[in-house]
Scaffold this motif. Structure first.
Motif, short mmCIF file in Angstrom:
data_model
loop_
_atom_site.label_atom_id
_atom_site.label_comp_id
_atom_site.label_asym_id
_atom_site.label_seq_id
_atom_site.Cartn_x
_atom_site.Cartn_y
_atom_site.Cartn_z
N ASP A 259 0.93 9.03 -8.03
CA ASP A 259 0.60 9.06 -9.30
C ASP A 259 -0.87 9.05 -9.14
O ASP A 259 -1.76 8.15 -9.03
CB ASP A 259 1.24 7.77 -9.99
N ASP A 260 -1.34 10.10 -10.42
CA ASP A 260 -2.85 10.41 -10.31
C ASP A 260 -3.52 9.12 -11.19
O ASP A 260 -4.58 8.78 -10.87
CB ASP A 260 -2.87 11.54 -11.29
N GLU A 261 -2.94 8.52 -12.13
CA GLU A 261 -3.50 7.31 -12.79
C GLU A 261 -3.08 6.01 -12.16
O GLU A 261 -4.35 5.39 -12.10
CB GLU A 261 -2.84 7.66 -14.24
N GLY B 58 -13.07 13.04 -1.37
CA GLY B 58 -13.21 13.14 -2.56
C GLY B 58 -11.86 13.32 -3.71
O GLY B 58 -12.32 13.64 -4.82
N ILE B 59 -10.90 13.54 -3.16
CA ILE B 59 -9.84 13.89 -3.97
C ILE B 59 -8.95 12.52 -4.58
O ILE B 59 -8.46 12.74 -5.66
CB ILE B 59 -8.90 14.93 -3.26
N LEU B 60 -8.87 11.49 -3.67
CA LEU B 60 -8.22 10.28 -4.32
C LEU B 60 -9.56 9.27 -4.06
O LEU B 60 -10.42 9.20 -3.69
CB LEU B 60 -7.27 9.91 -3.23
N TRP C 6 -4.25 4.41 -4.87
CA TRP C 6 -5.11 5.80 -4.63
C TRP C 6 -5.04 6.53 -5.69
O TRP C 6 -4.30 7.47 -5.74
CB TRP C 6 -4.56 6.18 -3.31
N PRO C 7 -5.50 6.16 -7.03
CA PRO C 7 -5.82 7.07 -8.07
C PRO C 7 -6.42 8.53 -7.79
O PRO C 7 -7.54 8.31 -7.03
CB PRO C 7 -6.44 6.17 -9.12
N ALA C 8 -6.38 9.38 -8.59
CA ALA C 8 -6.89 10.75 -8.49
C ALA C 8 -8.43 10.76 -8.53
O ALA C 8 -8.78 10.03 -9.91
CB ALA C 8 -6.14 11.68 -9.24
N ALA C 9 -9.26 11.21 -8.13
CA ALA C 9 -10.80 11.31 -8.23
C ALA C 9 -10.73 12.88 -8.79
O ALA C 9 -11.81 13.22 -9.60
CB ALA C 9 -11.62 10.95 -7.15
N ASP C 10 -10.06 13.62 -8.17
CA ASP C 10 -10.31 15.14 -8.47
C ASP C 10 -8.79 15.74 -8.51
O ASP C 10 -8.12 15.84 -7.40
CB ASP C 10 -11.20 15.91 -7.57
#
Length: 226
Positions: free
Chosen positions: A13-15, A106-108, A124-128
């Protein structure tokens, strides 16, 4: 980006940074992805057929990808493994290694916390999210619209299906048509014969692991209820 990294992005989950899928096949699917990537790079191949088939390292030259080079090391220096044994061997701590790789890219983003203020947990939320958004668009085109996928996307779809992770890749309303389309993609020749053999063997191995885990869960449930 590696296929294993793509799969982790799809199920995270990105958030919240939490795993969005509870499938027991995730570790096996990630291991299968590493095996397929090594075959694409002509480092491993399948020798023999049926139950006698073995994964053989043909070229131990590093690929330059830490995850793949670690997998290559794990498969080298011993007798060839059956596809299922190879998948199990590559599954060890695979999720944490892929998460670390995505964080380095730099993606998570790694976040440490505690559950109930006591138990340590890593999210591990999304960074990009740009790459994942593009990947989901490709999967939608292949699984819902019917566009012929690129080989790496086709391999991703096969592994998602084998690991019972396809629901994480498409919207709920599209799942029925996506599952049917994924089965069709599996039957299409989109890779060389050598790579195709490894793909089929890896998918079968992932399914074996998933079924074994499901059987153990059923047995444990029956024992506890009895």
């Amino acid at each position: 980006m590696l296929i294993a990294e793509d799969i982790v992005l799809l199920v995270t989950d990105d958030e919240t940074g939490k795993k969005a899928s509870t499938s027991t096949g995730l570790d096996a699917a990630l291991a299968g992805a590493l095996l397929i990537e090594l075959a694409i790079r002509e480092r491993v191949e399948l020798e023999g057929k049926g139950r006698k088939a073995k994964v053989v390292v043909r070229d131990g030259t590093p690929t330059g990808e830490p995850l793949l080079d670690d997998a290559l090391t794990r498969l080298s220096g011993s007798a060839p493994f059956t596809p299922t044994t190879a998948v199990n061997r590559l599954s060890n701590k695979i999720q944490s290694r892929v998460h670390d790789s995505l964080a380095e890219r730099g993606i998570l983003r790694r976040e440490e916390g505690r559950v109930l203020g006591i138990f340590p947990v890593t999210r591990w939320p999304a960074a990009d999210s740009a790459h994942e958004a593009a990947l989901r668009a490709q999967l939608h085109d292949a699984l819902v619209v019917g566009v012929d996928p690129a080989p790496d996307v086709a391999a991703t779809i096969c592994l998602l299906r084998a690991g019972d992770l396809l629901n994480a890749a498409v919207d709920k309303a599209d799942r029925s048509v996506a599952k049917k389309r994924a089965k069709e993609i599996e039957s299409v020749t989109w890779a060389s014969d050598g790579v195709r053999q490894v793909v089929e063997a890896a998918n079968a191995a992932v399914m074996v692991v998933v079924m074994a885990a499901a059987t153990m869960t059923m047995v444990a449930g029956a024992a506890s209820s009895g």
